[in-house]
Design an enzyme around this catalytic site. Sequence first.
Site, short mmCIF file in Angstrom:
data_model
loop_
_atom_site.label_atom_id
_atom_site.label_comp_id
_atom_site.label_asym_id
_atom_site.label_seq_id
_atom_site.Cartn_x
_atom_site.Cartn_y
_atom_site.Cartn_z
N ASP A 8 0.88 -1.38 -0.06
CA ASP A 8 0.10 -0.03 -0.17
C ASP A 8 0.93 1.50 -0.11
OD1 ASP A 8 -2.26 1.62 0.43
OD2 ASP A 8 -1.82 1.68 2.49
N LEU A 9 0.26 2.50 -0.50
CA LEU A 9 1.31 3.51 -0.45
C LEU A 9 1.21 4.45 0.82
CD1 LEU A 9 3.15 5.49 -2.13
CD2 LEU A 9 1.01 6.47 -3.06
N ASP A 10 0.06 5.07 0.91
CA ASP A 10 -0.27 5.95 2.08
C ASP A 10 -0.12 5.26 3.44
OD1 ASP A 10 -0.80 8.31 0.34
OD2 ASP A 10 -2.71 7.46 -0.24
N THR A 16 1.24 10.18 4.19
CA THR A 16 0.66 11.44 3.63
C THR A 16 -0.75 11.75 4.37
OG1 THR A 16 -0.18 9.72 2.14
CG2 THR A 16 1.28 11.20 1.17
N LYS A 44 -8.71 6.39 6.49
CA LYS A 44 -7.56 5.85 5.85
C LYS A 44 -7.88 4.61 5.07
CE LYS A 44 -4.09 7.39 9.14
NZ LYS A 44 -3.10 6.81 10.50
N SER A 113 -2.47 0.79 -4.30
CA SER A 113 -2.97 1.77 -3.85
C SER A 113 -4.25 2.44 -4.25
CB SER A 113 -1.88 3.12 -3.93
OG SER A 113 -2.38 4.27 -3.35
N ALA A 114 -4.93 2.92 -3.28
CA ALA A 114 -6.34 3.37 -3.53
C ALA A 114 -6.07 4.56 -4.29
CB ALA A 114 -7.26 3.48 -2.43
N SER A 115 -5.23 5.43 -3.93
CA SER A 115 -4.94 6.74 -4.47
C SER A 115 -4.68 6.97 -6.25
CB SER A 115 -3.61 7.26 -3.65
OG SER A 115 -3.47 8.74 -4.27
N LYS A 144 -11.02 -0.82 -1.58
CA LYS A 144 -10.85 -1.69 -0.44
C LYS A 144 -11.88 -1.72 0.62
CE LYS A 144 -5.73 -0.78 -0.92
NZ LYS A 144 -4.65 -0.12 -0.32
N GLU A 168 0.27 -3.32 4.64
CA GLU A 168 -0.79 -2.28 4.85
C GLU A 168 -1.24 -1.94 5.95
OE1 GLU A 168 -3.67 -0.68 3.90
OE2 GLU A 168 -3.82 -1.41 1.85
N ASP A 169 -1.57 -0.53 6.22
CA ASP A 169 -1.79 0.37 7.38
C ASP A 169 -3.14 0.33 7.70
OD1 ASP A 169 -1.91 2.19 5.33
OD2 ASP A 169 -2.15 3.72 6.91
C1 BG6 Z 1 -5.53 5.78 0.13
C2 BG6 Z 1 -5.65 6.82 1.40
O1 BG6 Z 1 -4.33 5.42 0.07
O2 BG6 Z 1 -6.13 6.73 -1.10
C3 BG6 Z 1 -6.88 7.50 1.58
O3 BG6 Z 1 -5.32 6.06 2.65
C4 BG6 Z 1 -7.30 8.43 0.29
O4 BG6 Z 1 -6.96 8.40 2.74
C5 BG6 Z 1 -7.37 7.43 -0.83
O5 BG6 Z 1 -8.78 8.84 0.63
C6 BG6 Z 1 -7.47 8.08 -2.16
O6 BG6 Z 1 -6.59 9.17 -2.40
P1 BG6 Z 1 -6.66 10.33 -3.44
O7 BG6 Z 1 -5.16 10.48 -3.63
O8 BG6 Z 1 -6.76 9.42 -4.86
O9 BG6 Z 1 -7.62 11.05 -3.26
MG MG Z 2 -2.71 3.09 3.53
#
Ligand code: BG6
Ligand code: MG
Length: 214
Positions: A8-10, A16, A44, A113-115, A144, A168-169
């Site tokens: 996972d990233l964040d 972040t 998170k 990552s979800a980001s 997730k 994962e955190d």
């Molecule tokens: C996850 C974070 O990695 O990404 C979440 O833990 C965040 O807090 C999600 O909402 C989505 O991120 P982004 O950067 O696409 O807004």
């Molecule tokens: Mg995370």
Amino acid sequence: MIEACIFDLDGVVVDTAKYHYIAWKALAQELGFDFTKEDNERLKGVSRMQSLDILLEIGGKQFSDQEKLAMAEKKNTLYVSYIEKMSPEETLPGVEQFLRELRKKGIKTALGSASKNAPLILERIGLAGWFDVIVDGNSISEAKPNPEVFMKGAEKLGVLPERCVVFEDAIAGVEAARNANMYCVGIGEPETLGLADLVIPGFNEFTVEMLLKL
Ligand code: BG6
Ligand code: MG
């Protein structure tokens, strides 16, 4: 036998959460309510739009889908202004060394990552080249705890799920790893990440040797 590690990233590679917090808090204040650090914990691992829904629930506010999209966009613009300034020093302790060791040992790596901002963050911290495969919020349709992000990572690497270890955190992320039938190492507190197979405080205290003994 471990053939791949999926990160996972964040909260695993970088911290972040503090930037997400400042940006969500600014939106909450604009809407006339407070958003605390404890509230931020609930976001998170959760996708951007789901995070907004939680925030609005906390503030007891309701908006149309169109208004919500505009709010998420505004929050993201502020968030991006912070992550654009990130540098390699913000990589969490021990992560880069761990990635180096994995490569030496021939263990494949993926980011899961979800980001949607994952490519920008990886570029800023200079770690993009250490991941064989990147799966992020731009390439998945299910958030997730759905296992999609990790399953896609394994598939792209050509490794069976049961031979992958996920780091994962977030609780939702640990659940996603379990749903993918992957061994999960939680990064954080055992009290919060009880569902993980193993919980460690971070990569400073964990080596590839230890991983291979699991
Ligand atoms: C996850 C974070 O990695 O990404 C979440 O833990 C965040 O807090 C999600 O909402 C989505 O991120 P982004 O950067 O696409 O807004
Ligand atoms: Mg995370």
